[in-house]
Design an enzyme around this catalytic site. Structure first.
Site, short mmCIF file in Angstrom:
data_model
loop_
_atom_site.label_atom_id
_atom_site.label_comp_id
_atom_site.label_asym_id
_atom_site.label_seq_id
_atom_site.Cartn_x
_atom_site.Cartn_y
_atom_site.Cartn_z
N ASP A 98 -37.90 17.20 -55.50
CA ASP A 98 -38.10 16.22 -54.43
C ASP A 98 -38.31 17.01 -53.14
OD1 ASP A 98 -38.02 13.78 -52.98
OD2 ASP A 98 -36.66 12.95 -54.47
N ASP A 199 -41.32 12.99 -50.51
CA ASP A 199 -40.61 11.94 -49.82
C ASP A 199 -41.37 11.46 -48.56
OD1 ASP A 199 -37.84 10.67 -49.81
OD2 ASP A 199 -37.90 11.46 -47.76
N GLU A 241 -44.88 9.73 -51.87
CA GLU A 241 -44.31 8.41 -51.63
C GLU A 241 -45.02 7.81 -50.41
OE1 GLU A 241 -39.99 6.25 -50.80
OE2 GLU A 241 -40.45 8.18 -49.91
N HIS A 315 -34.50 5.11 -57.22
CA HIS A 315 -33.17 5.11 -56.60
C HIS A 315 -33.10 4.26 -55.32
CE1 HIS A 315 -35.57 7.90 -54.40
NE2 HIS A 315 -34.66 7.97 -53.46
N ASP A 316 -34.24 3.75 -54.86
CA ASP A 316 -34.25 2.91 -53.65
C ASP A 316 -34.39 1.43 -53.99
OD1 ASP A 316 -34.19 5.15 -51.95
OD2 ASP A 316 -36.38 5.32 -51.97
C1 GLC Z 1 -37.36 8.00 -49.19
C2 GLC Z 1 -36.28 8.18 -50.22
C3 GLC Z 1 -35.04 7.51 -49.74
C4 GLC Z 1 -34.61 8.16 -48.45
C5 GLC Z 1 -35.74 8.17 -47.43
C6 GLC Z 1 -35.45 9.16 -46.33
O1 GLC Z 1 -37.75 6.69 -49.04
O2 GLC Z 1 -36.72 7.74 -51.47
O3 GLC Z 1 -34.01 7.54 -50.67
O4 GLC Z 1 -33.51 7.49 -47.91
O5 GLC Z 1 -36.96 8.56 -47.98
O6 GLC Z 1 -35.50 10.47 -46.82
#
Ligand code: GLC
Length: 549
Positions: A98, A199, A241, A315-316
């Protein structure tokens, strides 16, 4: 065609904190993951996306990194990490790291230096601005509630944080920052990792003064530079992402000709139960027709100029079986229905830990049970704005991130076999019924449905390469599509409802070549097809191309 390994693979996401604890401190760790690699090999996945394992004070569970080239104390050591890469490789499993580089932790040495003085060599590594009329520079909001600007007494300026105040944003316009990131990425690539999940990568081109955050003007220059300076030389997977991506935006990131990323995560389908123009907490029921439209659009729009990622969970996000399925009466049926529907689409599927055994959301009664910073901040903000406590808790139970973060339920022993200590986050009490062991003991379990889907993808080019066609002439609750490849056509049918639904598509005829199903069924007759609640299956049609449209 130049086939890439990541086009034919299925990826499994591990959230290490909740996967497997090996040393009884209540927190999952790298040694725990190593212990479970045989299980993942049995499932059949060939790559793991590992949520962050780097040194971190855990304000946002590892998404706030204080050292990119060291491992979080609770998770183990760099030796454990090397061992994980080695042991995974033995089983032909790649490790996708990640990459969290929109921001660091405020405890990262760059930020510690940066905040010391305005002329510190690291000052420009972050985004600092003067107060405006004694207040914040502008109205940019943090994704975790409140202003995105935090005043720092030391130098009398504000710094930008699009997430928590312990996650200051890096200044990507600074060439030195980019150089540091490239060096760090090369450090991991040299270790033999299989790629990066990036991310909130669409935020790195932000223009804070113009209040532009997503997809800023320089974003693609940065990603192309990143590709050139780091992973471009390797055969790795990169997935960005990108919350705001449309197919047009996705092509900019993932058209092979542009030398950027392998694919992006789009979130259009997953945002369909949110009231338009409101926040994710403001939910509305899913309209299955909208889901059909959105997923089908993505299936066809990218063509050869991009590649889809396929997912329901991470995980979100809350667990799909609780969110859009039925996690009591039809838990097994609906979990399999979501799996069958998604895994036979075109793209690279991602499974989030616990999804393959049908784990469910965990309902809290009080905010004291919640760990996630996003939920806690939202709770306080909404309470201050006059919302009712019960309503806020209801939205946390429906959409909160802790739902998917409870420890993996391995067996019926104490704490579901996750830890011999006290788990950092509550174990779902349904672990007696829902766990890996009971799944492995039952040939008809959700686990074996996933295992079969993964194997089908390996054995059938139609799943990887076939054209996609939505069948529109079905009841609203039924999602049906065809895949076409060379002379073959498959039909995939899924009932999203709890009622029996009838499908009639005369010219598709009848077939007994069922590929996978979640109810007993030996034949399919499209002249009059009755579907049970959450029933789903795939069937091979006659050996010639059959089209609807
Ligand atoms: C992304 C991650 C999340 C995190 C955010 C800030 O959306 O998936 O879990 O809190 O970025 O890093």
């Amino acid at each position: 065609m130049n086939v890439k390994w990541w086009q034919t693979t299925v990826i499994y996401q591990i959230y290490p904190r909740s996967f497997q604890d090996s040393d009884a401190d209540g927190i999952g760790d790298l040694k725990g993951i190593i212990q479970r690699l045989d299980y993942l090999e049995k499932l059949g996945i060939t790559a793991i996306w590992l949520s962050p394992v780097y040194k971190s004070p855990n304000d946002d569970n590892g998404y706030d990194i204080s050292d990119y080239q060291d491992i979080m104390t609770e998770f183990g050591t760099m030796n454990d990490m090397d061992e994980l890469i080695k042991q995974a490789d033995k089983r032909k499993i790649k490790i996708i790291m990640d990459l969290v580089v929109n921001h660091t932790s405020d405890e990262h040495k760059w930020f510690i230096e940066s905040r010391k003085s305005k002329d510190n060599p690291y000052r420009d590594y972050y985004v600092w601005r003067n107060p405006v009329n004694g207040d914040v520079p502008n109205s940019l909001k943090s994704i975790f509630s409140g202003s995105a600007w935090e005043f720092d007494d030391e130098t009398g300026e504000y710094y930008l944080h699009l997430f928590s105040k312990k996650q200051p944003d890096l200044n990507w316009e600074n060439e030195k920052v980019r150089r540091e990131v490239w060096d760090m990425m090369n450090f991991w690539l040299e270790k033999g990792v299989g790629g990066f999940r990036m991310d909130v990568i669409d935020l790195i081109g932000k223009l804070p003064d113009e209040e532009i955050t997503g997809n800023g003007p320089k974003i693609h220059d940065y990603i192309q530079e990143m590709n050139r300076e780091t992973f471009g030389k390797y055969d790795v997977l990169t997935v960005g992402e990108t919350w705001g991506a449309t197919p047009e935006i996705a092509k900019l990131y993932s058209d092979p000709k542009r030398n950027e990323l392998s694919m992006v995560f789009q979130f259009e389908h997953i945002s369909l139960d949110q009231q338009p123009g409101k926040e994710k907490w403001d939910y509305k029921p899913l309209e299955v027709n909208e889901l059909k439209q959105v997923l089908s659009k993505w299936q066809t729009a990218l063509g050869n100029e991009g590649w889809n990622s396929l997912f329901w969970n991470n995980h979100d996000l809350p667990r799909i079986v609780s969110r859009w399925g039925n996690d009591t009466t039809y838990r097994v049926e609906s979990a399999k229905m979501f799996a069958i529907l998604l895994h036979l689409m075109k793209g690279t599927p991602y499974i989030y830990q616990g999804e393959e055994i049908g784990m469910t959301n965990y309902l809290v009664k009080d905010i004291s049970e919640v760990e996630d910073i996003e939920s806690v901040n939202m709770y306080n903000e909404r309470l201050a704005n006059g919302y009712q406590k019960e309503d806020i808790i209801a939205s946390i139970n429906f959409k909160g991130r802790d739902n998917a973060r409870t420890p993996i339920q391995w067996d019926r022993t104490e704490n579901a076999g996750f830890t011999k200590g006290t788990p950092w986050l509550h174990v779902n009490p349904n672990y007696q019924e829902i766990n890996v062991e009971t799944n492995l003991d039952n040939p008809d379990s959700i686990f074996y449905c996933y295992q079969k889907l993964i194997k089908l993808r390996k054995d059938n080019p139609i799943i990887v390469w076939g054209d996609y066609e939505l069948v529109t002439d079905t009841p609203q609750q039924v999602f049906m599509y065809l895949r076409h490849y060379e002379d073959e056509t498959w039909a995939v049918v899924a009932n999203f409802g709890e009622e029996i639904e009838t499908v009639q598509i005369e010219h598709l005829g009848q077939s007994n070549k069922i590929v996978i199903n979640n109810y007993e069924r030996s034949t399919v007759n499209f002249q009059k097809l009755e579907l049970q609640p959450y029933e789903a299956f795939a069937v091979k049609l006659k050996e010639k191309r059959l089209t609807i449209g």
